[in-house]
Scaffold this motif. Structure first.
Motif, mmCIF file in Angstrom:
data_model
loop_
_atom_site.group_PDB
_atom_site.id
_atom_site.type_symbol
_atom_site.label_atom_id
_atom_site.label_comp_id
_atom_site.label_asym_id
_atom_site.label_seq_id
_atom_site.Cartn_x
_atom_site.Cartn_y
_atom_site.Cartn_z
ATOM 1 N N TYR A 38 1.243 -8.333 7.352
ATOM 2 C CA TYR A 38 0.475 -7.950 7.244
ATOM 3 C C TYR A 38 -0.352 -7.702 8.386
ATOM 4 O O TYR A 38 -0.297 -9.067 8.897
ATOM 5 C CB TYR A 38 -0.283 -8.517 5.968
ATOM 6 N N GLY B 187 -9.034 -3.209 4.756
ATOM 7 C CA GLY B 187 -7.714 -2.774 4.178
ATOM 8 C C GLY B 187 -7.052 -3.494 4.706
ATOM 9 O O GLY B 187 -6.606 -3.573 5.828
ATOM 10 N N LYS C 213 -0.013 -3.685 5.824
ATOM 11 C CA LYS C 213 1.598 -4.061 6.178
ATOM 12 C C LYS C 213 2.329 -3.260 7.003
ATOM 13 O O LYS C 213 2.763 -2.103 6.555
ATOM 14 C CB LYS C 213 2.024 -3.811 4.585
ATOM 15 N N ASP D 17 -2.126 3.206 1.848
ATOM 16 C CA ASP D 17 -2.044 3.086 -0.039
ATOM 17 C C ASP D 17 -2.043 2.080 -0.968
ATOM 18 O O ASP D 17 -2.638 1.087 -0.063
ATOM 19 C CB ASP D 17 -0.161 3.606 0.006
ATOM 20 N N ASP D 18 -1.904 2.083 -1.785
ATOM 21 C CA ASP D 18 -2.077 0.504 -2.834
ATOM 22 C C ASP D 18 -1.407 -0.607 -2.352
ATOM 23 O O ASP D 18 -0.996 -1.039 -2.496
ATOM 24 C CB ASP D 18 -1.345 0.743 -4.162
ATOM 25 N N ASN D 19 -0.424 -0.045 -1.698
ATOM 26 C CA ASN D 19 0.718 -1.146 -1.107
ATOM 27 C C ASN D 19 0.596 -1.616 1.014
ATOM 28 O O ASN D 19 1.591 -2.718 0.981
ATOM 29 C CB ASN D 19 2.405 -1.226 -1.265
ATOM 30 N N GLY D 20 -0.077 -1.784 0.935
ATOM 31 C CA GLY D 20 -1.131 -1.982 2.151
ATOM 32 C C GLY D 20 -0.201 -0.756 3.682
ATOM 33 O O GLY D 20 -0.344 -0.997 4.645
ATOM 34 N N ARG D 21 0.994 0.118 2.807
ATOM 35 C CA ARG D 21 1.418 0.933 3.804
ATOM 36 C C ARG D 21 0.711 1.939 4.852
ATOM 37 O O ARG D 21 -0.268 2.695 3.819
ATOM 38 C CB ARG D 21 2.988 1.597 3.194
ATOM 39 N N ASP E 8 -0.832 6.054 5.022
ATOM 40 C CA ASP E 8 -0.283 6.715 4.304
ATOM 41 C C ASP E 8 -1.293 8.492 5.253
ATOM 42 O O ASP E 8 -2.446 8.216 5.618
ATOM 43 C CB ASP E 8 -1.170 7.031 3.139
#
Length: 728
Positions: A518, A527, A530, A649-653, A655
């Motif tokens: 991260y 945020g 990732k 996104d919700d996984n920190g990737r 987007d």
């Protein structure tokens, strides 16, 4: 002081000639005979060198600016005035009588900030070259012994530049963790001294853009009532730009460190140095006199400053305080630091305190620190430091009505093990609390952070005579970082290999690998990103150092937040037109296929295809031993074409975002032309021309050289400064 060792006093001087080879670290007898002589009297310490160097062994006698790194044959004298192993003063003289000095702390941490009042001269004949040095007793504070004799420690070194060979007496090397401890004890007659030195200055600056001028005057005072105590004071010091900082390109969320260059803050500062292995500092004097807290002035004048240090047999004490002047919209800040350290057997323990009162922000910051340095039998060494910060701030308009009262701690520790000259290793750990803060007077890269690192290095110091290799080394390092929420910030492996050939050519290779982790800073609090796994590969080559034309080539390929590699090409040429004239610099070109940055305009992450050109050109000319002309031109140009904006996104990737991202171009240029004349040691005259320009627009039609022209024409600073500082 004529560099000729023919005075009768040298016949009775202490002589040291059993020099050994310490680079490469073979400890074999020196290839060329070297003799160091030490003579003391009521005035100070006199050191002489006789360096055998026959005609077939090339002598490199280039001249450099005061305190520049001397890329030439040179002699080094190290003196630990108290024989304690806590700090050693370095006095280096090149074959062309170029002088450099500095201080070693914590065995081998070196700082060139310190400038001492000493002098030297050199001479030569067909078979030898010689150095004669005079170091007054008043050059540095030291303890008062009980008897008539004082036990000091000395180190004598010699560097044969064309062959990359270093000789030393005693057998001490900065490659060892016991460098200062290995210096040899020497007894000299103790001389009690007291001095009062005044350094008044007058400077005049003309702003050519604003057609405005300013004349300033002030004084620095250095008083040594005895050899163990020193007081340094300043009234209305002048911190004009007679030495320019390098331009730096920084799009990260981390602050860039700039070294101190101002005389008051470098004189008698060793006791207050408190450096963390990762580069953080408890005291960072560049905070003092920086831009005002209200933002109405880029620098803040200083009214008064004072430093007091006392060195005892077992206990050392220090006090440091500065108060700033008010600006139109900001009250001046007040700073305080204290230091106490004690020697207890094989250990040194200390306490430091820093305090900053920033009235404009209604902010007060206090930091306490405890430190330990313990070494046993030369193989093991344990160092560490504990911090505790307490910051209070009341709400007001300048600080955007932000009030808080926060306290937190941090610290670091390191265990080092060096069983011999071929192997060494370190285990280091760091922890900084979420609300730990020491940036009011110190330098803190970041808080909310934990790191563990283990490294090992193997040196190959001896090869067969038939081999073309002179020395080399391997190293490996494992690192792990996370924030205090448990998010992994980095887990990586570093591998390095270096070769030094007998021709003095050098090659190095480095590989850095990181797993996916991260990044909690790049989004500026918006945020966790990732990241994919990251890689970096670098290679460098240095041609034979004794040539009139030398250069270093470097290539670096690394990922910058995505899986696409950037490619950087660097060349650092130096052409010695004569021993007194050097032209050179550094040119760097970097191409980013996909550079991931935070875009403040659209408040999102974005990728750019970018080109960065960093050109640093310099000319040094020394008409005489007392005169110096330096020209320094630096240009930074960036051209970036926007590719894509991103959210998370919700996984920190990453987007992809529909919000547009703009291209950007910027150009920053700085020129300094400086003339320096040395009236006497620490007495100088400067005449300086500074010009700076900056341009930042989105102009698709501009060429790279057009970027430079736009910055040059968009002048942000243009001044002429004249300054004289004289020691009485």
């Amino acid at each position: 002081m004529d560099g000729v060792l023919d005075e009768p006093e040298w016949q009775s001087a202490q002589s040291y000639s059993n020099f050994v080879t310490t680079e490469p670290l073979t400890s074999e007898p020196a290839k060329y005979h070297t003799e160091a002589l030490v003579y003391t009297n009521a005035e100070g310490i006199y050191v002489g060198f006789r360096n055998a160097q026959p005609a077939e062994a090339k002598r490199v006698q280039r001249r450099f600016a005061r305190d520049a790194f001397i890329l030439a044959d040179r002699n080094i004298v190290g003196i630990d005035f108290d024989g304690s192993g806590l700090s050693g003063y370095d006095f280096t003289v090149g074959a062309a009588n170029t002088r450099q000095d500095g201080i070693y702390n914590n065995e081998k941490n070196y700082s060139g900030d310190w400038d001492g009042n000493w002098t030297s001269q050199t001479s030569q004949d067909e078979e030898y070259w010689y150095v004669e040095m005079y170091i007054p007793w008043t050059v540095a504070p030291m303890t008062n012994p009980e008897g008539a004799q004082k036990q000091m420690k000395f180190y004598f070194g010699r560097y044969v530049f064309d062959e990359s060979l270093r000789f030393a007496w005693p057998n001490a090397s900065a490659a060892r963790p016991t460098f200062l401890s290995d210096w040899a004890p020497v007894s000299v007659d103790h001389v009690a001294t007291s001095t009062l030195d005044l350094f008044p200055y007058v400077s005049a600056e003309q702003d050519l853009e604003e057609n405005d001028g300013e004349v300033r005057a002030g004084v620095d005072v250095v008083w040594r009532p005895n050899t163990a105590t020193q007081f340094t004071g300043t009234i209305n010091p002048d911190f004009g730009q007679v030495e320019a900082d390098d331009l730096v390109l920084n799009f990260s969320a981390l602050e860039v460190f700039f070294a101190e260059r101002r005389p008051f803050f470098t004189e008698n500062q060793a006791l207050f140095r408190s450096e963390v292995p990762n580069g953080d500092r408890l005291v960072h004097t560049r905070r003092i006199g920086a831009a005002s807290d209200a933002g109405d002035e880029p620098v803040t004048d200083i009214d008064l400053g004072a430093k007091l240090s006392h060195f005892g047999e077992r206990l050392d004490l220090g006090f440091f305080a500065v108060t700033e002047d008010d600006t139109a919209a900001s009250e001046g800040r007040d700073y305080l630091s204290t230091r106490i350290q004690a020697r207890l057997g094989d250990a040194v323990v200390g306490h430091s305190l820093t305090y900053a009162d920033r009235s404009t922000l209604s902010r007060k910051a206090l930091v306490n620190s405890l430190d330990l340095d313990w070494q046993s039998a030369g193989e093991h060494r344990v160092r560490g430091q504990l911090f505790y910060s307490d910051v209070e701030q009341e709400a007001n308009e300048v600080n955007e009505n932000t009030a808080f009262n926060q306290s937190d701690g941090g610290g670091w520790g390191q265990w080092s093990y060096a069983p011999n000259d071929e192997w060494r290793s370190n285990l280091t750990g760091y922890y900084y609390g979420d609300e730990f803060e020491m940036n009011d007077l110190g330098f803190l890269t970041r808080n909310d952070w934990m790191r563990v690192a283990a490294d090992v290095r193997h040196d190959v110091n001896s090869y067969a005579p038939s081999s073309n290799q002179l020395s080399g080394w391997y190293s490996a390092k494992l690192s792990y970082e996370e924030n205090n929420a448990g998010d992994t910030l980095m887990q990586g492996l570093d591998l390095q290999r270096q070769w030094v050939l007998r021709s003095t050519r050098e090659f190095s290779l480095q590989v850095h690998l990181e797993t996916s982790a991260y990044d909690d800073l790049i989004t500026r609090g918006n945020g966790l990103l990732k990241r994919d796994a990251q890689q970096s590969f670098s290679f460098s080559y240095l041609n034979p150092r004794g040539n009139d034309f030398t250069f270093q080539l470097q290539y670096v390929a690394e990922t910058k937040g995505t899986d696409k590699f950037s490619h950087e090409f660097i060349i650092s040429p130096q052409y010695y037109l004569a021993d007194t004239v050097t032209v050179g610099g550094r040119v760097s070109y970097t191409w980013f296929e996909e550079w991931l940055l935070w875009d403040f305009d659209s408040e999102q992450l974005a990728t750019y295809e970018s080109e960065v050109l960093d050109i640093d050109l310099r000319l040094d000319w020394f008409p005489t031993s007392r005169q110096e002309v330096r020209v320094k031109l630096q240009w930074l140009g960036v051209e970036s074409d926007a590719l894509q904006g991103y959210g998370l996104d919700d996984n920190g990737r990453l987007d992809p975002s529909s919000r547009p991202v703009a291209d950007f171009k910027l150009s920053d240029v700085a020129l300094q032309v400086r003339y320096r004349y040395e009236i006497a040691p620490l007495s100088e005259v400067f005449l300086v021309y500074n010009r700076g320009g900056f341009w930042d627009e989105n102009d698709a039609g501009v060429s790279p050289w057009g970027l430079a022209e736009n910055a040059w024409n968009n002048v942000t600073q243009q001044t002429i400064t004249a300054k004289i500082r004289y020691r009485f």
